[in-house]
Write a protein that holds these residues in place. Structure first.
Motif, short mmCIF file in Angstrom:
data_model
loop_
_atom_site.label_atom_id
_atom_site.label_comp_id
_atom_site.label_asym_id
_atom_site.label_seq_id
_atom_site.Cartn_x
_atom_site.Cartn_y
_atom_site.Cartn_z
N ALA A 32 -8.87 -23.46 22.73
CA ALA A 32 -8.84 -21.98 22.66
C ALA A 32 -8.91 -21.15 23.89
N TRP A 33 -9.37 -21.99 25.06
CA TRP A 33 -9.53 -21.22 26.00
C TRP A 33 -8.05 -21.01 26.90
N PRO A 34 -8.10 -19.92 27.49
CA PRO A 34 -6.77 -19.70 28.37
C PRO A 34 -6.49 -20.91 29.24
N ARG A 35 -5.26 -20.96 29.45
CA ARG A 35 -4.74 -22.37 30.21
C ARG A 35 -3.99 -21.89 31.59
N LEU A 36 -4.38 -22.63 32.35
CA LEU A 36 -3.95 -22.32 33.68
C LEU A 36 -3.23 -23.60 34.32
N SER A 37 -2.00 -23.30 34.53
CA SER A 37 -1.54 -24.57 35.25
C SER A 37 -1.92 -24.76 36.87
N ALA A 38 -2.45 -26.24 36.71
CA ALA A 38 -3.34 -26.64 37.96
C ALA A 38 -2.02 -27.39 38.95
N GLU A 39 -0.89 -27.37 38.72
CA GLU A 39 -0.12 -28.17 39.36
C GLU A 39 0.31 -27.77 40.86
N ALA A 40 0.17 -26.67 40.95
CA ALA A 40 0.38 -26.08 42.26
C ALA A 40 -0.55 -26.37 43.13
N ASP A 41 -0.37 -25.94 44.71
CA ASP A 41 -1.62 -26.03 45.52
C ASP A 41 -2.97 -25.40 45.16
N SER A 42 -3.72 -25.70 45.64
CA SER A 42 -5.42 -25.07 45.12
C SER A 42 -5.19 -23.84 45.56
N GLU A 43 -4.62 -23.16 46.63
CA GLU A 43 -4.84 -21.79 46.81
C GLU A 43 -4.04 -20.94 45.91
N ALA A 44 -2.83 -21.54 45.46
CA ALA A 44 -2.22 -20.74 44.58
C ALA A 44 -2.86 -20.62 43.11
N VAL A 45 -3.65 -21.96 42.74
CA VAL A 45 -4.35 -21.82 41.58
C VAL A 45 -5.58 -20.95 41.66
N ALA A 46 -6.12 -20.90 42.82
CA ALA A 46 -7.36 -19.96 43.04
C ALA A 46 -6.93 -18.76 42.83
N ALA A 47 -5.65 -18.11 43.34
CA ALA A 47 -5.20 -16.63 43.32
C ALA A 47 -4.90 -16.47 41.77
N ALA A 48 -4.38 -17.31 41.11
CA ALA A 48 -3.95 -16.99 39.50
C ALA A 48 -5.52 -17.07 38.87
N ALA A 49 -6.38 -17.64 39.34
CA ALA A 49 -7.57 -17.78 38.62
C ALA A 49 -8.19 -16.50 38.93
N ARG A 50 -8.20 -15.81 40.07
CA ARG A 50 -8.74 -14.78 40.25
C ARG A 50 -8.33 -13.47 39.68
N LYS A 51 -6.73 -13.51 39.67
CA LYS A 51 -6.27 -12.57 38.96
C LYS A 51 -6.73 -12.47 37.39
N ARG A 52 -6.75 -13.61 36.83
CA ARG A 52 -7.06 -13.81 35.39
C ARG A 52 -8.39 -13.11 35.21
N LEU A 53 -9.42 -13.52 36.08
CA LEU A 53 -10.83 -12.96 36.05
C LEU A 53 -11.07 -11.68 36.76
#
Length: 534
Positions: free
Chosen positions: A511-532
């Motif tokens: 049930a946790w929000p899903r986040l694609s981790a296929e992109a490079d780490s910087e892009a994933v981190a940016a998406a996670a920071r936005k989500r949080l």
């Protein structure tokens, strides 16, 4: 004793201090020919870098925390410095020699013997004493590595390991050392030294700070005293900032420990370590401070003591403010003096900032091996509000600690049994709870493949009245396997075969929000920071 800026030797045995410094500044004194001698001044010492050696003499000064005004005091403290620093840097610390006045001229005398007694040295008499060190490349000091962008996470983690190894074997101390009483004494001495520098530190400001930090110590006094009773006050380095660490033969090497005061050196291990954390943070290197904190608490499991860390960080910053202020009188260059005046006030501002209230926050990063959980968690931790950001807790590190091995050491397959994995998750969440109760934000990083594991962290958040901010990372199987195969030495033992087994497991409903981790780490981190919302 209040701070004094260069009281002369009352015994009259120092001779002409200016002549000694001129002698040590002259390449001919060492037979160097045309080579230059570099001089470094601090508030308590002057170092002359000459050829393959460094010669340190103490300044004849007295402060609230030391008194070097007599020639004998300077000889004794240099011998102690030689002895203590050989614990961590035996190849750097060589001998103590006299600077001898002989027929109206100065020369370097013979080294002191093993018992500290002067060797027979003709008709000359010592007018000063010098500690002789093997010279090292100043660009390999950790403060220089930091300034030039060469200090990275793996090197900081190796440094933390080196510090913890020293702490492990350090002599245990009890009363009158350590505990809340010691930090109260530091606060009082700082106030005395701040008061002696009104041209640097405004009296009203340091008064407010003193009251605030005193209140902070009162709140954690029981923790500090319990740590002392538990054997965590030991004979430490005492001055663990980056300028006292060098990369010697490829290894982080501690030097220039506190030699002049048993009170300052016999301290809580966490207070010793707090100096490094503060120094990294105040140099604008919070991600590295966060990595150091994660390594230390991941390997020590001392999350229950986190409540005391902000006050320790604050006192460390205030000590650095004071020492920088006291050193202004030793700086001969006006521009350097003005720079250091600003730096002293910056340290005081940091000391005030570390005492600001912090709120617990629980962020959880889950996903199969190879999804980049730890990379993301390391990125998120320093971005969260808190004295040093969030504490990053990682299941892989907890598992290695249970086995008593370094995080990068591989474990056998039976270390990943269901029963042992249950113990790992229980300990991981117990440590997260302790950190959260202490008021710290936490980032928990683990696979969380089983529904029971996810439920347990949800219960933890509910028990503490916190929202659970969870992210589930996912990527194609080929990406997960490729990352596992190409991973550098790390706390994770996951291989492509481990990923394959995880892919065949029934994970249940996520049930946790899903986040694609296929992109490079910087892009994933940016998406996670936005989500949080960071």
């Amino acid at each position: 004793m209040s701070a004094t800026a260069g009281t002369t030797d009352p015994s009259g045995q120092t001779g002409d201090r200016e002549a000694v410094e001129t002698f040590l500044s002259d390449p001919a004194s060492y037979g160097l020919g045309d080579e230059s001698v570099e001089r470094i001044d601090t508030h308590v010492a002057t170092v002359f870098l000459a050829g393959e050696r460094a010669y340190k003499i103490k300044r004849p000064v007295a402060y609230s925390f030391l008194d070097f005004r007599t020639l004998e005091a300077r000889r004794a403290v240099l011998l102690r410095e030689l002895e203590l620093n050989r614990r961590t840097a035996p190849e750097l610390y060589l001998e103590v020699v006299p600077i001898v006045a002989d027929e109206g001229r100065l020369r370097l005398g013979r080294p002191l013997g093993p018992d500290g007694a002067p060797a027979e040295d003709g008709s000359g008499r010592p007018v000063e004493w010098a500690l002789v060190m093997r010279r090292f490349d100043q660009e390999l000091r950790f403060d220089r590595l930091a300034a030039t962008g060469r200090l990275d996470r793996p090197l900081v983690e190796r440094l933390v390991d080196a510090i913890m190894a020293v702490h492990q074997t350090a002599e245990r101390k009890g009363k009158p050392f350590g505990g809340a009483a010691y930090l109260r004494r530091v606060i009082a001495e700082n106030a005395e030294d701040f008061a002696a520098l009104p041209e640097v530190f405004p009296a009203e400001r340091v008064g407010r700070y003193g009251a605030a930090v005193g209140g902070a110590i009162a709140e954690v006094a029981a923790i500090l005293d319990a740590r002392r009773a538990g054997g965590l006050v030991r004979r430490c380095h005492g001055d663990l900032h980056l300028a006292n660490i060098v990369l010697w033969k490829g290894e982080p090497t501690l030097f220039d420990c506190i030699e002049f005061s048993e009170q300052i050196a016999n301290i809580d291990l966490l207070y010793d370590f707090a100096f490094l954390l503060m120094d990294l943070d105040c140099r604008g290197l919070r991600p590295l401070a966060s990595a150091a904190m994660a390594r230390y608490f991941g390997r020590s499991g001392q999350s229950a003591s986190l409540r005391a860390l902000p006050a320790m960080l604050s006192i460390r910053a205030s000590v650095r403010a004071k020492v920088t202020g006291l050193g202004l009188s030793a700086q001969r260059d006006p521009a350097t003096r003005e720079r250091d005046r600003t730096l002293a006030l910056d340290y005081l501002a940091a000391a005030e900032r570390y005492l600001e209230p912090s709120s617990p926050r629980l962020v959880v990063v889950g996903g199969l091996s190879g999804s980049g959980k730890s990379t993301l968690a390391r990125s998120l931790a320093p971005a969260l509000p808190g004295p040093l950001g969030a504490l990053h807790l990682r299941s892989d590190v907890v598992r290695k600690r249970l086995y008593g091995v370094a995080p990068e050491e591989r474990l056998p397959a039976d270390a990943y049994s269901r029963d042992l994995s249950r113990q790992v998750y229980e300990l991981l969440l117990a440590e997260a709870r302790m950190a959260l109760v202490a008021g710290w934000p936490v980032v928990v990083d683990a696979v969380f493949a089983r529904p029971a594991e996810r439920h347990a962290v949800e219960v933890l958040a509910a028990d503490l009245g916190l929202p659970l901010e969870a992210l589930w990372l996912e990527a194609p199987s080929a990406t997960l396997k490729a990352r596992a195969a190409g991973r550098a030495p790390d706390a994770s033992d996951a291989t492509p075969a481990v990923v394959e087994r995880q892919l065949t497991r029934d994970l249940g409903q996520i049930a946790w929000p899903r986040l694609s981790a296929e992109a490079d780490s910087e892009a994933v981190a940016a998406a996670a920071r936005k989500r949080l919302g960071l």
